[in-house]
Design a protein around this motif. Structure first.
Motif, PDB file in Angstrom:
ATOM      1  N   ARG A   1       0.836  -1.199   0.000  1.00  0.00           N
ATOM      2  CA  ARG A   1       0.000   0.000   0.000  1.00  0.00           C
ATOM      3  C   ARG A   1       0.870   1.246   0.000  1.00  0.00           C
ATOM      4  NH1 ARG A   1      -3.818  -3.020   1.445  1.00  0.00           N
ATOM      5  NH2 ARG A   1      -5.886  -2.377   2.100  1.00  0.00           N
ATOM      6  N   LYS A   2       0.295   2.278  -0.532  1.00  0.00           N
ATOM      7  CA  LYS A   2       1.032   3.526  -0.677  1.00  0.00           C
ATOM      8  C   LYS A   2       1.527   4.078   0.662  1.00  0.00           C
ATOM      9  CE  LYS A   2       0.404   6.645  -4.545  1.00  0.00           C
ATOM     10  NZ  LYS A   2      -0.545   7.427  -5.330  1.00  0.00           N
ATOM     11  N   TYR A   3       2.780   4.506   0.695  1.00  0.00           N
ATOM     12  CA  TYR A   3       3.403   5.200   1.832  1.00  0.00           C
ATOM     13  C   TYR A   3       3.787   4.311   3.004  1.00  0.00           C
ATOM     14  CZ  TYR A   3       1.188   9.002  -0.667  1.00  0.00           C
ATOM     15  OH  TYR A   3       0.781   9.861  -1.646  1.00  0.00           O
TER      16      TYR A   3
ATOM     17  N   GLY B   1       5.975   0.798  -4.134  1.00  0.00           N
ATOM     18  CA  GLY B   1       4.767   0.756  -3.343  1.00  0.00           C
ATOM     19  C   GLY B   1       3.562   0.292  -4.137  1.00  0.00           C
ATOM     20  N   ARG B   2       3.769   0.104  -5.445  1.00  0.00           N
ATOM     21  CA  ARG B   2       2.655  -0.362  -6.273  1.00  0.00           C
ATOM     22  C   ARG B   2       2.402  -1.838  -6.011  1.00  0.00           C
ATOM     23  NH1 ARG B   2       3.299   3.916  -8.853  1.00  0.00           N
ATOM     24  NH2 ARG B   2       2.404   4.471 -10.840  1.00  0.00           N
TER      25      ARG B   2
ATOM     26  N   GLY C   1       8.302   5.444  -6.105  1.00  0.00           N
ATOM     27  CA  GLY C   1       6.942   5.079  -5.706  1.00  0.00           C
ATOM     28  C   GLY C   1       6.526   3.765  -6.319  1.00  0.00           C
TER      29      GLY C   1
END
Lengths: 94, 94
Positions: free
Chosen positions: A6-8, B5-6, B2
């Motif tokens: 999941r993001k972050y 995080g995908r 990022g």
DNA sequence: CGGTATCCAAAGTGATACTG
DNA sequence: CAGTATCACTTTGGATACCG
């Protein structure tokens, strides 16, 4: 755990890990891209997953501090080389 | 990045890393949760990011093989402890 | 077989308002 | 300060079908 994807999530674990104990606002300042509500949700999920612990102080103004649980620390340790490498690699391309 | 995080990215890197070279269908079979389109997108992103290399063979039936680039290998190495620990931890709770 | 195209549902964002 | 709540909007991801 799909939570990691999941993001972050990785970023939050690292931020909390580095600081030891952190307040909400500080985490937020390190994640300019994340909205307040998203960050709030992520933190709750991390607490539920047993990776982060939340301490609420009944003060005025209110203060809430987050820190890694033992499991969270373990994860952060293993995550460190990954994040480090990714950060270096990002610099290269910019 | 990022990209990490995908969804499925870490899993894909590990799967490709373990197999050496893998075909699309095989990756898919290891990720029951991911749809064809998502997997396709993720692979394209990984190729664009320089972590995975795609080799297309002009055969009938068509064959496409994926393998990690040098950077991908490096990432996979650093990712291993994380994924391992997460997997163990998941078992505990089930 | 290995996708791309299409369409739809779910997750995340931003802004703002409100509470303890 | 540290959130929760809501809502409109954008981005991701899932399901399926079709193409080379």
């Amino acid at each position: 755990m799909g939570l990691l994807g999941r993001k972050y999530v990785m970023e939050i674990v690292c931020i909390v890990g580095v600081h030891g104990t952190v307040r909400f606002g500080e985490i937020e300042s390190h994640l300019p891209g994340a909205s307040t509500s998203t960050l709030s949700t992520r933190l709750e999920e991390l607490v539920d997953a047993g990776l982060v612990e939340r301490e609420r102080y009944a003060e005025i103004p209110p203060r809430v501090e987050y820190e890694l649980s033992a499991d969270g620390e373990e994860l952060a340790t293993r995550l460190e080389p990954v994040v480090e490498w990714v950060a270096e690699r990002e610099e290269m391309s910019t």
